[in-house]
Design an enzyme around this catalytic site. Sequence first.
Site, mmCIF file in Angstrom:
data_model
loop_
_atom_site.group_PDB
_atom_site.id
_atom_site.type_symbol
_atom_site.label_atom_id
_atom_site.label_comp_id
_atom_site.label_asym_id
_atom_site.label_seq_id
_atom_site.Cartn_x
_atom_site.Cartn_y
_atom_site.Cartn_z
ATOM 1 N N HIS A 480 -9.165 -4.778 -46.675
ATOM 2 C CA HIS A 480 -9.676 -5.181 -47.986
ATOM 3 C C HIS A 480 -9.436 -6.661 -48.242
ATOM 4 C CE1 HIS A 480 -9.795 -0.859 -49.770
ATOM 5 N NE2 HIS A 480 -10.928 -1.203 -49.202
ATOM 6 N N GLU A 717 -30.904 2.881 -37.647
ATOM 7 C CA GLU A 717 -29.519 2.586 -37.304
ATOM 8 C C GLU A 717 -28.965 3.571 -36.279
ATOM 9 O OE1 GLU A 717 -27.269 2.870 -40.983
ATOM 10 O OE2 GLU A 717 -28.719 4.305 -41.755
ATOM 11 N N ASP A 741 -24.695 -0.529 -37.546
ATOM 12 C CA ASP A 741 -24.587 0.765 -36.873
ATOM 13 C C ASP A 741 -25.411 0.812 -35.597
ATOM 14 O OD1 ASP A 741 -22.728 2.324 -38.313
ATOM 15 O OD2 ASP A 741 -24.166 2.567 -39.931
ATOM 16 N N CYS A 788 -31.637 -5.629 -42.076
ATOM 17 C CA CYS A 788 -30.732 -5.819 -43.211
ATOM 18 C C CYS A 788 -29.272 -5.820 -42.778
ATOM 19 C CB CYS A 788 -30.961 -4.742 -44.275
ATOM 20 S SG CYS A 788 -30.649 -3.061 -43.707
#
Length: 856
Positions: A480, A717, A741, A788
């Site tokens: 994070h 993906e 992915d 994307c």
Amino acid sequence: MTTLQAPPAHTSAQALVLVAPLSGQLVAIEAVPDPVFAQKMVGDGISIDPVSQVLLSPCDGEIAQVHSAGHAVTVKTTQGLEILMHIGLDTVALKGKGFTPKVRVGDRVRTGDILIEFDADYVALNARSLLTQIVVTNSDRVAQFKPATGMVNASRDPILELVLAEPTATGEEAAGPVVISKDIIIPNPAGLHARPAAVLAQLAKKYQSAITIHRGSDSANGRSVVAIMGLEISRGDTVTLAATGVDAEAAIAELEEAVRTGLGEEGAVPIALAAASIAQSELTAPPPRPKSDDPNILLGVAASPGLAVGNTLRARRQVIEVEEDAENPNAEHRKLDKALEQAMLEIESLRAKVHGQGDPSKAAIFAAHQELLEDPELMDITGSAIDKGKSAAFAWQQTYTAQADQLAKLKSELLAQRANDLRDVGDRVLRILTGVEEKAFVYPDNTILVAEDLTPSDMANIDPSRVKGFCTVAGGATSHVAILARSMGIPAIAGIEPRVLDLADGTPVILDGSKGKLRLNASVQELEATQNRIARQKAKQAADLEQAFAPAITQDGRQIEVVANIGSKKDAEAAIQVGGEGVGLLRTEFVFMEATSAPTEDQQEAIYADILRVLGPERPMIIRTLDVGGDKPLPYLPMAHEENPFLGERGIRLGFDRPELMRTQFRAILKASTAGKARVMFPMIARLEEIAMAKAVMEEERQKLGVPPIEIGIMIEVPAAAVLAERFAEQVDFFSIGTNDLTQYPLAMDRGHPKLAPFVDALNPSVLRMIDLTVRGADQHGKWVGVCGGVAGDPQAVPILVGLGVKELSVSVPVIPAVKAQVRTLRYSHCQELAQRALNLDSAAQVRELVPLEEF
């Protein structure tokens, strides 16, 4: 207790017939998707897939046990058989929610009496399965089991005929030495419920010795599942085992270790308060750190790209001393409750602060922190320690540090890095409990922060105008902290060599976040050259921004649409300000991740429509339907444990499993679509029947609402979708390639893996061939293809993607001007030549050599 009129179960001295306690389909016990039941470790019996939601007694008898979570009950017959009924799988984790027991231990019941009422809809949504098991826990008393088949009606149809074994003479009590275990603190999240109790009983049956389990003055036969459950042993309780007989020593040696380590249950980890240790076989050695042979170079993992020049400053964690013992447990419980409430308010303030900065992914991090404050395991273990005379501060500190240490040792790198989040939350509560003020740091200009580790709270309070970069010994690219650093535009290195902590404060360094490299003892000339390079980059960014609203057209006339990946309305507003031509990916999971429960249809419609209105009637927006699972769980949407969640129930697969959730979102998207130029996109499509099913549901909802059709596309993906792109192109209006992915699946490499991550490069020729297949398949039916994934904004990838025929690049908001500027420098014909050469190379490194980074 309420009684239903029903025929009594048929009994005789030699047989007992059990009547259906629920209406539903009978399922063989061997087919239950839980090895403890399927392997008959609890006992032999049968299962029902119920259509009713009142559990009735299958026979006459006495209530021998009612589980504290309300999901299981045992009836003991006059013949001494113990009939356990266990509603659902993994339902103990619901902690009683959805269940209402109607009987107590010692009650006499007759066939058809109500035992438990339950909310079948709630249980089905929040547990792994509704399959309800009816088993004889002392199966050694039964000579033959004769199960029925098919559909059954509650309190009417027989489900199981039991032929009783001939009684045997009771022998003398076991003789021999008595061996007693050390104290064991139970690590199982829900205590010794049916599953771990069954494992313990099975292990005990291996030995000749008589085995008992003791908690305080209470004890139970270690071979009896019902007796063990009857003790209602909870997580954090202290127990001992005793064995009497010739093999007592061996029995205690095995059973003590088994109980201490959780009896094989998922999520059970030994508790530090018991000074227990994890078996080394369950741990993996930490991956070898990158190490430089040059004493002036320190290496780590690239966590956030960019260059920075500055002076080091060591960040040190506060050490908080606590008193171990307390005299009044009730007062300590109140202190803890008050501290948790205050911490919740503080985190909510942080969440609001970062949300106001327009980055929902950052806000979602602090939403996850709020969930940690309500974690039942943390509360149960802390509360147990307080009840034993420990102070709230000591009990809390011991609990969260022990749990964080266990997380840090997990095999999953992603989960291990979440230990830092737990320490962040734990430290906050501990400071409140002890009244210690959090130190407010004012960093000097041009600071390069050096730390063992930083927390998300640290990041939320960093001033990017003063802190130019940071490096940590712990953490990784998926932490994070790394996510926050990237969103703030702060160059960062994680997992750096520990000798960085030996640097004196004020040491001048060059930090390269893109390469994971820290340069020491740089000459004045090197420092100046790097600063000049940073200045040139900033000047180019300013120039790109000035031209940001010009279209991205190659020098030979090929137009590329450059759009944004967003998660919120503020992202959309920011994208427009830097020349974004629309939205190529609205990550709707952020709408769900920021909520404490699934957002309603009206709430979703309002969010999607607001963004469309910001974009206006000409700019398109692709709305990706809910994409959770894998590494993106939702705290209020529990999912069954999966050995490999990236190959499991994620994306559209989750929608098919939770159809009301999917239909609600589809309706919201359709209703919002009239506010602008909306398109919808389904994630994780791998099979042709999946797109057919998703389109059918969308069309059904569209006709109900009476709104115009919208364009439908899919994410490419999964390799199967790329290979069958020509077939999929018959069914959709466009493709958008999710290269994150689509890179890890063909290469069979987790992009977050500490050792393999450097090789997970979307410019690998095998991945480029997947993209090529997709474009060619789309071209056969006149459909367009966008990208994307992260590679769409990679300056070394842009010419290759353009050359392969990609017509849309969806990128993060800050790089929109740079990507548009780069496209305007290209010739499409040259890009086509580069792409064809790239397809025939051997590695991603060779492909990158085709497009030197310095050109851009």
